[in-house]
Design an enzyme around this catalytic site. Structure first.
Site, mmCIF file in Angstrom:
data_model
loop_
_atom_site.group_PDB
_atom_site.id
_atom_site.type_symbol
_atom_site.label_atom_id
_atom_site.label_comp_id
_atom_site.label_asym_id
_atom_site.label_seq_id
_atom_site.Cartn_x
_atom_site.Cartn_y
_atom_site.Cartn_z
ATOM 1 C CG HIS A 1 -0.487 0.081 2.526
ATOM 2 N ND1 HIS A 1 -0.147 1.270 3.131
ATOM 3 C CD2 HIS A 1 -0.259 -0.883 3.443
ATOM 4 C CE1 HIS A 1 0.253 1.038 4.372
ATOM 5 N NE2 HIS A 1 0.204 -0.265 4.587
ATOM 6 C CG ASP B 1 2.520 0.418 7.855
ATOM 7 O OD1 ASP B 1 2.049 -0.210 6.891
ATOM 8 O OD2 ASP B 1 1.833 0.842 8.801
ATOM 9 C CD GLU C 1 -3.291 -1.272 5.501
ATOM 10 O OE1 GLU C 1 -3.513 -2.211 6.280
ATOM 11 O OE2 GLU C 1 -2.667 -0.243 5.854
ATOM 12 C CD GLU C 2 -1.326 2.499 7.477
ATOM 13 O OE1 GLU C 2 -2.056 2.044 8.374
ATOM 14 O OE2 GLU C 2 -0.142 2.159 7.343
ATOM 15 C CG ASP D 1 0.858 -3.712 5.063
ATOM 16 O OD1 ASP D 1 1.720 -2.860 5.367
ATOM 17 O OD2 ASP D 1 -0.348 -3.598 5.372
ATOM 18 C CG HIS E 1 0.412 2.831 12.545
ATOM 19 N ND1 HIS E 1 -0.821 2.366 12.971
ATOM 20 C CD2 HIS E 1 0.583 2.337 11.299
ATOM 21 C CE1 HIS E 1 -1.355 1.621 12.019
ATOM 22 N NE2 HIS E 1 -0.515 1.587 10.991
#
Length: 454
Positions: free
Chosen positions: A277, A289, A323-324, A351, A421
């Site tokens: 992603h 990520d 995606e997030e 991912d 994140h």
């Protein structure tokens, strides 16, 4: 009897010859990737020149433009965009937070969770209720929660060897904590970061509100901050917590999945997808990520082209968007595949970070998983020992409804949630060697899928 023995011997010889050919091909894939790989420098550009890429942002659009241009420059047979409307949440000015004991204020690091509402311009300050589960919260009832800030402080379970299992056991606090707190009259929610280490970097992530429940602001607090707040609460139950955040949700924005493909020479209507992603959270560069997954997917096609390999089936590298905080890119890709009557036989997603490869999780029938068993000895020399039933990936998940077999790339998971994140998810945390090994692993699997099918 003699004819039967001859036939069996011929089959054994053919099988050995095929395995030898596969072994040579896989070795050439690793040689090309490790000696001439491009993924690391591509990741450097994506993270350092473009940076954070939250859906709807300028960074996300720059990433779309750049990856499209990159795949065109690689000379793939076709490169195209798939339009998709995505959420557009913005953080605004940096958050502020502290807890107060008498006249003393202690600052702690927080980050608004994606999708949260803002506090009032003056912020919110209230007493704190610490809980470790939703049942514990509900048992307190509105009389003890109303007007308070609920502090969800259940850590990821350190005894879980698979850190994704530990993450799954804690993440409901982030996703639904604000709703559960608001049902009982809370004015805010603070959630311990979904992190496996002790540090001062708050880890953001998506949250959601249930319909019919007041929308209260919610933020993640760093693991060190959470431990300090918990300790201080035990010593001073009457302390108050203050936080201010300035986030908002804007109207949906237009964005795109970016797709590059090598056209199949024998069965072009059968499609194999490999992807990651393109979006990332706004706090960091999104290196693990999921910048790693994106550049690895593009590298798979580059390697095949560099080796002069002509795939039997069409192979696509897909940069999924959103995606997030919505998964709309993955859903849109599957919807278009169904609408266009495309036959996707397999999809591979990366991912889980750019760490040392361990294997692949497979989502498919027992018969489909059994088809992969003969490939295990071919992949084992490259450290790919964990191959079997498991998870595929969020973006390729919607393809399961079309009968697609899903493969989730599994790198070593121990460090992933140190960075996930958070602002520390930067290019410098990615090893060139590990990243390239992952790309080669994915290319080897795609080669076997293309050569033998399922």
């Amino acid at each position: 009897m003699k004819k039967t023995i001859t036939l069996l011997f011929s089959l054994v010889v053919a099988t050995v010859q095929a395995q030898n050919a596969d072994s040579v091909a896989i070795r050439s894939i690793y040689n090309e990737t490790l000696a001439h790989g491009k993924s690391y420098e591509w990741l450097r550009h994506l993270t350092k020149q473009i940076g954070p890429r939250l859906s709807g942002s300028t960074g996300a659009q720059k990433a779309v433009d750049w990856t499209k241009q990159l795949m065109e420059q690689q000379g793939f047979d076709r490169v195209f965009l798939q339009e998709v409307m995505v959420p557009h949440w913005v953080r605004g000015a940096k958050e502020e937070a502290y807890f107060r004991i008498g006249s003393k204020k202690t600052t702690v690091p927080i980050a608004a969770l994606g999708g949260s509402v803002a506090t009032s311009p003056k912020g919110v300050e209230a007493g704190v209720i610490e809980v470790k589960s939703f049942p514990e919260l509900r048992a307190l009832g509105p009389e003890k929660v109303k007007g308070k800030i609920v502090f969800f402080n259940r850590p990821m379970d350190p005894t879980k060897i698979n850190t994704f299992e530990a993450y799954s056991g804690a993440v409901e606090q982030r996703a639904n904590g604000a709703t559960e707190a608001a049902k009982l009259g809370a004015v805010g929610a603070i959630v311990r970061s979904m992190a496996s280490n002790a540090d001062d970097s708050p880890h953001t992530g998506g949250m959601r509100y249930a319909t019919g429940v007041p929308l209260i602001p919610t933020a993640a607090i760093s693991t060190n901050g959470a431990d300090l707040l918990s300790k201080s609460l035990k010593e001073n139950p009457g302390l108050t917590f203050y936080f201010k955040q300035n986030c908002e949700s804007l109207p949906d924005a237009k964005s795109y999945n970016v797709v590059g493909e090598l056209r199949g020479s024998e069965k072009p209507d059968e499609i194999i997808v490999v992807g990651g992603h393109l979006d990332s959270w706004d706090l960091a560069e999104g290196a693990h990520d999921d910048g790693s997954g994106c550049v690895q997917a593009i590298e798979v096609l580059r390697v095949m082209k560099a080796l002069g390999y002509k795939p039997k089936r069409t192979i696509r590298a897909v940069m999924f968007m959103n995606e997030e905080n919505g998964l709309r890119g993955g859903v849109k890709y599957a919807d278009l595949a169904k609408q266009n009557n495309e036959k996707h036989i397999a999809a591979v997603e990366s991912d889980n970070g750019g760490f040392t490869p361990r294997g692949f999780g497979i989502v498919g029938t027992p018969a489909q998983r059994a088809k992969v068993d003969p490939w295990k000895p071919l992949l084992a020399p490259y450290g790919l020992a964990e191959i079997g039933a498991g998870s595929g990936g969020a973006d390729i998940g919607p393809l399961a409804q079309l009968g697609t077999v899903l493969f989730g790339f599994k790198p070593d998971s121990q460090r992933y949630f140190d960075y996930h994140h958070a602002s520390v998810d930067t290019f410098e945390t990615v090893s060139k060697r590990e990243l390239e090994l992952g790309a080669a692993s994915m290319a080897a699997l795609v080669y076997l899928l293309d050569t033998h099918g399922l």
